[in-house]
Design a protein around this motif. Structure first.
Motif, PDB file in Angstrom:
ATOM      1  N   LEU A 263       0.853  -1.335  -0.169  1.00 15.80           N
ATOM      2  CA  LEU A 263      -0.137   0.013  -0.007  1.00 15.80           C
ATOM      3  C   LEU A 263       0.891   1.243  -0.144  1.00 15.80           C
ATOM      4  CD1 LEU A 263      -2.737   1.346   0.253  1.00 15.80           C
ATOM      5  CD2 LEU A 263      -2.647   1.135   2.747  1.00 15.80           C
ATOM      6  N   GLU A 264       2.023   1.316   0.631  1.00 10.36           N
ATOM      7  CA  GLU A 264       2.887   2.312   0.844  1.00 10.36           C
ATOM      8  C   GLU A 264       3.514   2.803  -0.589  1.00 10.36           C
ATOM      9  OE1 GLU A 264       7.033   3.490   2.872  1.00 10.36           O
ATOM     10  OE2 GLU A 264       6.189   1.910   3.616  1.00 10.36           O
TER      11      GLU A 264
ATOM     12  N   THR B 200       2.254   1.874  -3.624  1.00 10.31           N
ATOM     13  CA  THR B 200       1.163   2.376  -4.289  1.00 10.31           C
ATOM     14  C   THR B 200       1.057   3.942  -4.060  1.00 10.31           C
ATOM     15  OG1 THR B 200       0.209   0.286  -4.652  1.00 10.31           O
ATOM     16  CG2 THR B 200      -0.892   1.956  -5.356  1.00 10.31           C
ATOM     17  N   SER B 201       0.897   4.105  -2.720  1.00 13.17           N
ATOM     18  CA  SER B 201       0.430   5.576  -2.382  1.00 13.17           C
ATOM     19  C   SER B 201       1.674   6.729  -2.623  1.00 13.17           C
ATOM     20  CB  SER B 201       0.241   5.726  -0.766  1.00 13.17           C
ATOM     21  OG  SER B 201      -0.862   4.594  -0.661  1.00 13.17           O
TER      22      SER B 201
ATOM     23  N   HIS C 219       1.514   7.364  -6.378  1.00 14.60           N
ATOM     24  CA  HIS C 219       0.530   8.341  -6.535  1.00 14.60           C
ATOM     25  C   HIS C 219       0.969   9.967  -5.896  1.00 14.60           C
ATOM     26  CE1 HIS C 219      -2.321   5.949  -8.398  1.00 14.60           C
ATOM     27  NE2 HIS C 219      -2.531   5.082  -7.358  1.00 14.60           N
TER      28      HIS C 219
END
Length: 341
Positions: free
Chosen positions: A101-102, A104-105, A108
């Motif tokens: 998740l880190e 991917t975030s 972005h």
């Protein structure tokens, strides 16, 4: 620029105006070093932070959590408490679960930042110890916002990603090596830019015949000091410790100013007889100067920013001015400072 998304704990009541914020990655690394047999002192050196600073942070965390993280066992040094062992395991598990998740975030976030950079002229943040050459260099080069801070504070701001560049000075190779190791660990770079002379500024003609730091112990000598955290204050305290001098015996030791120029002004205004500073400021203000120590002024920054064109212009300007100003000389080759890195 290096961007990270790191887990933190925030302590305080719901409406607290100044809650305590704790970087869990930093805490976990410190606790693991202690658990692997390192003393708290050696763990602090590895982190590039003072023992007092780290110990205060740990005390604040323990107070907020309501339990001890480190147990001091006589004859065995510092050991992790069962609560600390649980916390380090929790942090490891949390990082593993959120790693994807880190990433991917973060992708972005960097994509969004890139779009803003295209439409906005970047103002680089530069935290630096007080120095006349640094101040003059910034005036001639667009794109930098100068934040005057002590050497220690400038580095802390860089490590916390609050600034893009930190300027600081060091007078001994052992301290420089510790900082260099910390910078490498954080993926940052260290660049020596100039050498300068530090010493004591006194009234023209030196009417009180001040020739060494030990003269500060004379009852009638009025001293004006630099602020805590500044590289000049650290230099003074280091020499005093080596010579067995007691700061309580110095009249005015507790009186502080934040720049070399402010020290000179205090002497010219007859508020003090002597203060620490660089040679160029003494000569500029018509004061006499007693040479104490040569030191190296460094710039520290992220690896990516080290190749920035604006930074290259700044370094060239600093080195050109250091050829022209008394008490300075440029340093452009790392070979000259190999023992310091």
């Amino acid at each position: 620029m290096r961007i990270q998304i790191r887990p933190t704990l925030v302590f305080g009541s719901k409406n607290a105006k100044d809650p305590t914020v704790l970087d869990l990655v930093w805490l976990s690394g410190l606790l693991k070093d202690i658990d692997q047999g390192k003393t708290l002192v050696s763990a602090c050196k590895k982190a590039g932070l003072s023992y007092r600073n780290v110990w205060q942070k740990l005390n604040d965390v323990e107070l907020a959590l309501g339990f001890k993280l480190i147990d001091r066992v006589r004859g065995h040094g510092s050991q992790l408490s069962e609560y600390a062992q649980y916390l380090t395991q929790f942090i490891d598990d949390f990082e593993q679960k959120t790693a994807r998740l880190e990433q991917t975030s973060l992708a972005h976030l960097e994509e969004g930042f890139a779009q803003f950079r295209l439409s906005t002229k970047r103002q680089w943040r530069f935290a630096s110890s007080s120095d006349p050459i640094i101040q003059k260099s910034i005036l001639d080069i667009d794109g930098f916002e100068l934040i005057t801070a002590g050497s220690g504070e400038a580095l802390e701001r860089l490590f916390n990603y609050e600034v893009d560049v930190a300027g600081f000075h060091i007078s001994d190779a052992s301290s420089s090596k510790i900082i260099s190791q910390r910078l490498k660990k954080e993926g940052m770079q260290l660049l020596p830019v100039m050498q300068r002379i530090q010493g004591m500024m006194v009234t023209k003609g030196n009417p009180l015949n001040i020739i060494s730091l030990k003269d500060l112990l004379r009852p009638k000598i009025r001293f004006i000091n630099r602020q805590k955290g500044s590289g000049t204050r650290l230099l003074l305290d280091t020499i005093m410790k080596q010579e067995g001098m007691d700061s309580k015996a110095i009249k005015g030791y507790e009186n502080e100013e934040f720049t070399h120029s402010a020290i000179a002004m205090a002497i010219l205004a007859k508020k003090a007889d002597v203060g620490m500073g660089v040679k160029s400021i003494a000569l500029e203000n018509g004061l006499d100067f007693i040479h104490l120590k040569d030191e190296i002024f460094f710039l520290a920054m992220g690896q990516d920013f080290a190749k920035n064109k604006d930074l290259t212009k700044l370094v060239r300007k600093i080195q050109r001015l250091s050829r022209e100003m008394p008490g300075y000389k440029p340093i452009g080759l790392k070979q000259k400072t190999a023992a310091w890195l």
